[in-house]
Write a protein that holds these residues in place. Structure first.
Motif, PDB file in Angstrom:
ATOM      1  N   UNK A 111      31.202 -25.990 -56.417  1.00  0.00           N
ATOM      2  CA  UNK A 111      30.409 -25.000 -55.871  1.00  0.00           C
ATOM      3  C   UNK A 111      31.094 -24.412 -54.516  1.00  0.00           C
ATOM      4  N   UNK A 112      32.087 -24.973 -53.917  1.00  0.00           N
ATOM      5  CA  UNK A 112      32.629 -24.454 -52.702  1.00  0.00           C
ATOM      6  C   UNK A 112      34.242 -23.820 -53.111  1.00  0.00           C
ATOM      7  N   UNK A 113      34.703 -22.958 -52.432  1.00  0.00           N
ATOM      8  CA  UNK A 113      36.035 -22.650 -52.572  1.00  0.00           C
ATOM      9  C   UNK A 113      36.919 -23.367 -51.584  1.00  0.00           C
ATOM     10  N   UNK A 114      37.298 -24.713 -52.113  1.00  0.00           N
ATOM     11  CA  UNK A 114      38.310 -25.561 -51.397  1.00  0.00           C
ATOM     12  C   UNK A 114      39.171 -26.124 -52.413  1.00  0.00           C
ATOM     13  N   UNK A 115      40.139 -26.728 -51.852  1.00  0.00           N
ATOM     14  CA  UNK A 115      41.165 -27.359 -52.691  1.00  0.00           C
ATOM     15  C   UNK A 115      41.501 -28.670 -52.400  1.00  0.00           C
ATOM     16  N   UNK A 116      42.084 -29.602 -53.034  1.00  0.00           N
ATOM     17  CA  UNK A 116      42.435 -30.768 -52.884  1.00  0.00           C
ATOM     18  C   UNK A 116      43.685 -30.991 -52.247  1.00  0.00           C
ATOM     19  N   UNK A 117      44.036 -31.580 -51.272  1.00  0.00           N
ATOM     20  CA  UNK A 117      45.189 -31.505 -50.413  1.00  0.00           C
ATOM     21  C   UNK A 117      46.054 -32.807 -50.666  1.00  0.00           C
ATOM     22  N   UNK A 118      45.364 -33.808 -50.805  1.00  0.00           N
ATOM     23  CA  UNK A 118      45.782 -35.276 -51.137  1.00  0.00           C
ATOM     24  C   UNK A 118      44.742 -36.124 -51.527  1.00  0.00           C
TER      25      UNK A 118
ATOM     26  N   UNK B 171      39.954 -32.360 -48.307  1.00  0.00           N
ATOM     27  CA  UNK B 171      39.593 -30.740 -48.841  1.00  0.00           C
ATOM     28  C   UNK B 171      40.136 -29.925 -47.609  1.00  0.00           C
ATOM     29  N   UNK B 172      40.408 -28.740 -48.236  1.00  0.00           N
ATOM     30  CA  UNK B 172      40.492 -27.716 -47.036  1.00  0.00           C
ATOM     31  C   UNK B 172      40.640 -26.320 -47.919  1.00  0.00           C
ATOM     32  N   UNK B 173      40.790 -25.316 -47.008  1.00  0.00           N
ATOM     33  CA  UNK B 173      40.863 -24.185 -47.654  1.00  0.00           C
ATOM     34  C   UNK B 173      42.254 -23.608 -48.235  1.00  0.00           C
ATOM     35  N   UNK B 174      43.271 -24.655 -47.838  1.00  0.00           N
ATOM     36  CA  UNK B 174      44.648 -24.194 -48.066  1.00  0.00           C
ATOM     37  C   UNK B 174      44.915 -24.584 -49.398  1.00  0.00           C
ATOM     38  N   UNK B 175      45.777 -23.741 -50.050  1.00  0.00           N
ATOM     39  CA  UNK B 175      46.243 -24.122 -51.541  1.00  0.00           C
ATOM     40  C   UNK B 175      47.546 -25.405 -51.600  1.00  0.00           C
ATOM     41  N   UNK B 176      48.123 -25.264 -50.289  1.00  0.00           N
ATOM     42  CA  UNK B 176      49.130 -26.166 -50.221  1.00  0.00           C
ATOM     43  C   UNK B 176      48.761 -27.685 -49.990  1.00  0.00           C
ATOM     44  N   UNK B 177      49.704 -28.742 -50.758  1.00  0.00           N
ATOM     45  CA  UNK B 177      49.257 -29.858 -50.744  1.00  0.00           C
ATOM     46  C   UNK B 177      49.903 -30.723 -49.234  1.00  0.00           C
ATOM     47  N   UNK B 178      49.147 -31.554 -48.908  1.00  0.00           N
ATOM     48  CA  UNK B 178      49.385 -32.191 -47.575  1.00  0.00           C
ATOM     49  C   UNK B 178      50.531 -33.229 -47.969  1.00  0.00           C
TER      50      UNK B 178
ATOM     51  N   UNK C  55      51.906 -36.808 -47.801  1.00  0.00           N
ATOM     52  CA  UNK C  55      51.706 -37.949 -47.307  1.00  0.00           C
ATOM     53  C   UNK C  55      53.130 -38.795 -47.898  1.00  0.00           C
ATOM     54  N   UNK C  56      53.424 -39.777 -47.126  1.00  0.00           N
ATOM     55  CA  UNK C  56      54.786 -40.590 -47.726  1.00  0.00           C
ATOM     56  C   UNK C  56      54.456 -41.303 -49.123  1.00  0.00           C
ATOM     57  N   UNK C  57      54.341 -40.362 -50.240  1.00  0.00           N
ATOM     58  CA  UNK C  57      54.173 -41.189 -51.568  1.00  0.00           C
ATOM     59  C   UNK C  57      55.464 -40.554 -52.261  1.00  0.00           C
ATOM     60  N   UNK C  58      55.705 -41.787 -53.270  1.00  0.00           N
ATOM     61  CA  UNK C  58      56.758 -41.463 -54.080  1.00  0.00           C
ATOM     62  C   UNK C  58      56.173 -40.088 -55.151  1.00  0.00           C
ATOM     63  N   UNK C  59      57.448 -39.380 -55.351  1.00  0.00           N
ATOM     64  CA  UNK C  59      57.493 -37.969 -56.227  1.00  0.00           C
ATOM     65  C   UNK C  59      56.188 -38.327 -57.619  1.00  0.00           C
ATOM     66  N   UNK C  60      56.354 -39.386 -58.163  1.00  0.00           N
ATOM     67  CA  UNK C  60      55.717 -39.727 -59.145  1.00  0.00           C
ATOM     68  C   UNK C  60      54.218 -39.620 -58.845  1.00  0.00           C
ATOM     69  N   UNK C  61      53.843 -39.823 -57.725  1.00  0.00           N
ATOM     70  CA  UNK C  61      52.521 -39.799 -57.224  1.00  0.00           C
ATOM     71  C   UNK C  61      51.782 -38.612 -57.205  1.00  0.00           C
ATOM     72  N   UNK C  62      52.569 -37.289 -57.000  1.00  0.00           N
ATOM     73  CA  UNK C  62      52.089 -36.188 -57.026  1.00  0.00           C
ATOM     74  C   UNK C  62      51.162 -35.908 -58.107  1.00  0.00           C
ATOM     75  N   UNK C  63      50.198 -34.966 -58.063  1.00  0.00           N
ATOM     76  CA  UNK C  63      49.136 -34.747 -58.758  1.00  0.00           C
ATOM     77  C   UNK C  63      48.626 -33.520 -58.698  1.00  0.00           C
ATOM     78  N   UNK C  64      48.134 -32.823 -59.818  1.00  0.00           N
ATOM     79  CA  UNK C  64      47.664 -31.660 -59.854  1.00  0.00           C
ATOM     80  C   UNK C  64      45.790 -31.614 -60.340  1.00  0.00           C
ATOM     81  N   UNK C  65      44.793 -31.688 -59.739  1.00  0.00           N
ATOM     82  CA  UNK C  65      43.465 -31.420 -60.109  1.00  0.00           C
ATOM     83  C   UNK C  65      43.153 -30.229 -60.471  1.00  0.00           C
ATOM     84  N   UNK C  66      42.443 -29.895 -61.745  1.00  0.00           N
ATOM     85  CA  UNK C  66      42.059 -28.700 -62.137  1.00  0.00           C
ATOM     86  C   UNK C  66      40.355 -28.776 -62.392  1.00  0.00           C
ATOM     87  N   UNK C  67      39.776 -27.629 -62.098  1.00  0.00           N
ATOM     88  CA  UNK C  67      38.473 -27.553 -62.502  1.00  0.00           C
ATOM     89  C   UNK C  67      38.363 -26.571 -63.500  1.00  0.00           C
TER      90      UNK C  67
END
Ligand SMILES: O=C(O)C(=O)C[C@]1(C(=O)O)C=C[C@@H](O)C=C1
Length: 218
Positions: free
Chosen positions: A68-75, A175-182, A184-196
């Protein structure tokens, strides 16, 4: 920076928010909807909300509002969840158990096996339930909440670790209005994209069609 979270103080969401944003101003909200609205209306820059639990699955309100809301998942952050049963120290027993519906569901078998006839009531968060028990010593209520809630609201833990499975984890998202990912000190393999994804029309095999696009490309 101001960060909204599902409050009040001592909720599991606050514990998650403190891990992600140890040095920012955390602003409690009374519902997940209020967290989304706070981001939408620029009251805060970001919000931390629960998304899914390893025993009970999706927190459906969060999923609905992501649509419903125009927000993005940062991490995201996955946190172990331990529940305890607590009462007001003035009371010896209880006649009702109150908590967040996710927490009640995650402790269903414990409650069924031990307190089958004691009714339960949904509350906006585990911490809100603990706070209510502490403010109403005349009511014979027990709350399902975390250890920090028991300490902060002065309650007595009468049963520890009552979650039905030891491996109980909840995933929280920022969540935020930013499209950029936050970062966090996570290994590269933990990076993720969520799609609706929405389909132009509902038809049998629709989900299979979407997933096969990814399956074929491995
Ligand atoms: O009630 C809380 O303390 C919350 O932060 C919410 C919530 C949830 O919605 O899943 C967070 C973690 C636990 O799974 C139980 C409740």
């Amino acid at each position: 920076m101001k960060i909204a979270y599902l409050g009040p103080q001592a909720s599991f969401t606050q514990l998650a928010a403190t891990q992600i944003f140890p040095n920012d101003e955390l602003v409690p909200q009374s519902s997940i909807l209020d967290c989304f609205n706070a981001v939408k209306n620029n009251g805060v820059e970001k919000a931390v909300v629960p998304l899914e639990n390893s025993i009970e699955g999706t927190v459906s309100m969060t999923l609905d509002y992501l649509y419903d809301f125009e927000v993005f998942i940062e991490t995201e952050l996955i946190m172990p969840i331990a529940h305890h049963l607590m009462i007001h120290p003035n009371n010896g027993d209880f006649e009702k158990i109150i908590s967040h519906p996710q927490a009640l569901a995650q402790t269903f078998h414990f409650r069924y096996n031990n307190f089958k006839d004691i009714p339960s009531q949904d509350f906006s968060s585990t911490a809100a339930a603990a706070k209510l028990v502490s403010e109403n010593p005349n009511e014979k209520w027990a709350a399902v909440a975390n250890r920090y809630s028991a300490k902060l609201y002065g309650l007595k833990i009468i049963y520890e670790n009552i979650q039905d499975f030891e491996q109980n984890h909840t995933k929280f998202i920022v969540i935020s209005k930013n499209k950029s990912a936050l970062k966090l000190p996570l290994p590269k393999t933990s990076e993720k994209t969520s799609l609706i994804i929405t389909l132009p029309e509902d038809h049998a095999g629709g989900l299979h069609q979407v997933l096969s696009v990814f399956a074929w490309r491995k």
